[in-house]
Design a protein around this motif. Structure first.
Motif, mmCIF file in Angstrom:
data_model
loop_
_atom_site.group_PDB
_atom_site.id
_atom_site.type_symbol
_atom_site.label_atom_id
_atom_site.label_comp_id
_atom_site.label_asym_id
_atom_site.label_seq_id
_atom_site.Cartn_x
_atom_site.Cartn_y
_atom_site.Cartn_z
ATOM 1 N N PHE A 1 28.436 28.548 32.737
ATOM 2 C CA PHE A 1 29.767 28.163 33.194
ATOM 3 C C PHE A 1 29.786 28.128 34.720
ATOM 4 N N PHE A 2 30.805 27.454 35.257
ATOM 5 C CA PHE A 2 31.051 27.518 36.689
ATOM 6 C C PHE A 2 32.519 27.837 36.915
ATOM 7 N N TYR A 3 32.773 28.657 37.936
ATOM 8 C CA TYR A 3 34.113 29.104 38.269
ATOM 9 C C TYR A 3 34.322 28.925 39.772
ATOM 10 N N SER A 4 35.560 29.021 40.180
ATOM 11 C CA SER A 4 35.880 28.905 41.594
ATOM 12 C C SER A 4 35.465 30.181 42.325
ATOM 13 N N ALA A 5 34.925 30.009 43.504
ATOM 14 C CA ALA A 5 34.516 31.165 44.307
ATOM 15 C C ALA A 5 35.719 31.986 44.749
ATOM 16 N N GLU A 6 36.914 31.400 44.706
ATOM 17 C CA GLU A 6 38.110 32.109 45.126
ATOM 18 C C GLU A 6 38.763 32.872 43.983
ATOM 19 N N TRP A 7 38.255 32.720 42.775
ATOM 20 C CA TRP A 7 38.828 33.441 41.640
ATOM 21 C C TRP A 7 38.496 34.925 41.751
ATOM 22 N N SER A 8 39.370 35.748 41.154
ATOM 23 C CA SER A 8 39.081 37.171 41.044
ATOM 24 C C SER A 8 38.188 37.412 39.835
ATOM 25 N N VAL A 9 37.547 38.571 39.813
ATOM 26 C CA VAL A 9 36.683 38.913 38.679
ATOM 27 C C VAL A 9 37.510 39.028 37.398
ATOM 28 N N GLY A 10 38.744 39.500 37.513
ATOM 29 C CA GLY A 10 39.612 39.575 36.339
ATOM 30 C C GLY A 10 39.902 38.212 35.749
ATOM 31 N N GLY A 11 40.150 37.208 36.608
ATOM 32 C CA GLY A 11 40.374 35.855 36.104
ATOM 33 C C GLY A 11 39.140 35.270 35.466
ATOM 34 N N VAL A 12 37.959 35.549 36.042
ATOM 35 C CA VAL A 12 36.703 35.079 35.445
ATOM 36 C C VAL A 12 36.495 35.728 34.087
ATOM 37 N N LEU A 13 36.829 37.007 33.964
ATOM 38 C CA LEU A 13 36.685 37.700 32.677
ATOM 39 C C LEU A 13 37.563 37.043 31.612
ATOM 40 N N ASP A 14 38.806 36.731 31.949
ATOM 41 C CA ASP A 14 39.700 36.087 30.983
ATOM 42 C C ASP A 14 39.150 34.739 30.531
ATOM 43 N N ALA A 15 38.678 33.928 31.484
ATOM 44 C CA ALA A 15 38.146 32.606 31.134
ATOM 45 C C ALA A 15 36.872 32.730 30.301
#
Length: 341
Positions: A263-277
């Motif tokens: 997967f790829f995520y935004s570098a500005e996301w928090s770790v909590g948001g990455v966990l949810d996704a």
């Protein structure tokens, strides 16, 4: 053949077999129906109506009680009601006889009276609760019921009470914090050692190592999934996996591999948001916002850094493209450098 004399009042009866009909006299015709008994009517009705109240015969126009001014008006309706009441009285003993009512009242399964028999659990209060007038409030902490005055924990000294029906202190407490931390440490060490071994590069020149890393990163970028509207310069490409214990039975069986994906995520996301996704993508049950303890919480373990990431960390500050993130459940609060201790 001579016709009968017109002065004859009695019709001639034909001989048997001489005709297909039989002449009828006036008395025979009048015997078929009945005259209306209304004084000024007396019409001959071949289908008369019988009044069930006065038992008289009437024509169509005077068949109702009001139409012929029935002297016994309402008698049939009153008799009908008496008959229905008698039928109900005959059926009542079979359904609710005094003996059956007595057995029902004395049966253990019958509902109790509305008189409250339960009192407030506070030692200095005898207020009746759980009745029709006053309801009780159940305290989930000490497993007792109180009146409205003592419903709060401070009002009934809940902190000093042992919960009713609770197990012994040692059994209820379960593993100590030290034991839980040691188990989490061993779990993370096993994950870190396995992942670092799988991603270890062969002992070769730095140029070959860089070429292998570039090829692996290119493959990751080609196969990674994420928000297509995200600018390429803000993307962080990572491998995301979950252990079999972390995955639910619907997503991973005992014989299946660990749920994983690129997967790829935004570098500005928090770790909590990455966990949810990541939990949604891997179809993992995420109850972090609905539970208080760590037994069911998901945490993000950074394999390359060997530690659990804080939920508030910014992804671009703690993770680089090509790294591996592992979702673990019930590993306790984050602690830095668990593998290197």
């Amino acid at each position: 053949m001579a016709s009968p004399s017109p002065s004859s009042s009695k019709p001639r009866t034909p001989e048997p077999g001489s005709g297909s009909y039989t002449a009828m006299s006036t008395a025979d015709v009048e015997a078929i129906g009945a005259h209306c008994q209304m004084p000024f009517c007396h019409v001959l009705d071949f289908l008369p109506f019988r009044c069930e109240s006065c038992h008289g015969s009437f024509c169509l126009d005077h068949r109702t009680e009001s139409g012929h001014s029935c002297p016994q008006a309402g008698a049939w309706a009153r008799a009908r009601r008496r008959q229905q009441q008698q039928q109900q009285q005959q059926q009542q003993p079979t359904t609710s006889s005094p003996s059956s009512m007595l057995n029902a009242s004395s049966s253990p399964s019958s509902p109790k009276s509305n008189t409250p028999t339960k009192h407030c659990a506070s030692p200095h209060c005898k207020t009746a609760i759980d009745g029709p007038l006053k309801t009780g409030v159940h305290c989930a902490t000490c497993n007792r019921s109180y009146c409205l005055k003592h419903r709060l924990r401070e009002d009934h000294a809940c902190a000093s009470l042992a919960p009713l029906g609770a197990r012994s202190t040692a059994a209820a407490a379960g593993p100590s914090q030290k034991q839980r931390g040691a188990a989490a440490l061993e779990k993370l060490r096993a994950w870190g050692a396995a992942k670092q071994k799988s991603f270890a590069l062969p002992a070769s020149s730095s140029r070959a190592a860089a070429s292998a890393q570039a090829a692996a990163l290119a493959t990751l970028k080609r196969t990674a999934r994420g928000d297509a509207t995200l600018p390429p310069e803000k993307r962080i490409y990572v491998h995301v996996e979950a252990s079999a214990a972390t995955a639910s039975a619907a997503t991973a069986s005992a014989a299946a591999k660990y749920p994983a994906g690129a997967f790829f995520y935004s570098a500005e996301w928090s770790v909590g948001g990455v966990l949810d996704a990541a939990a949604r993508a891997l179809q993992l049950a995420n109850v972090n916002n609905r539970v208080e303890g760590e037994a069911e919480r998901l945490r993000v373990f950074h394999v390359e850094d060997g530690r659990l990431l804080e939920f508030g960390d910014r992804l671009g500050a703690v993770v680089a493209s090509g790294n591996t993130l592992v979702l673990l459940r019930g590993v306790g609060p984050p602690a830095p450098d668990l593998i290197r201790v």
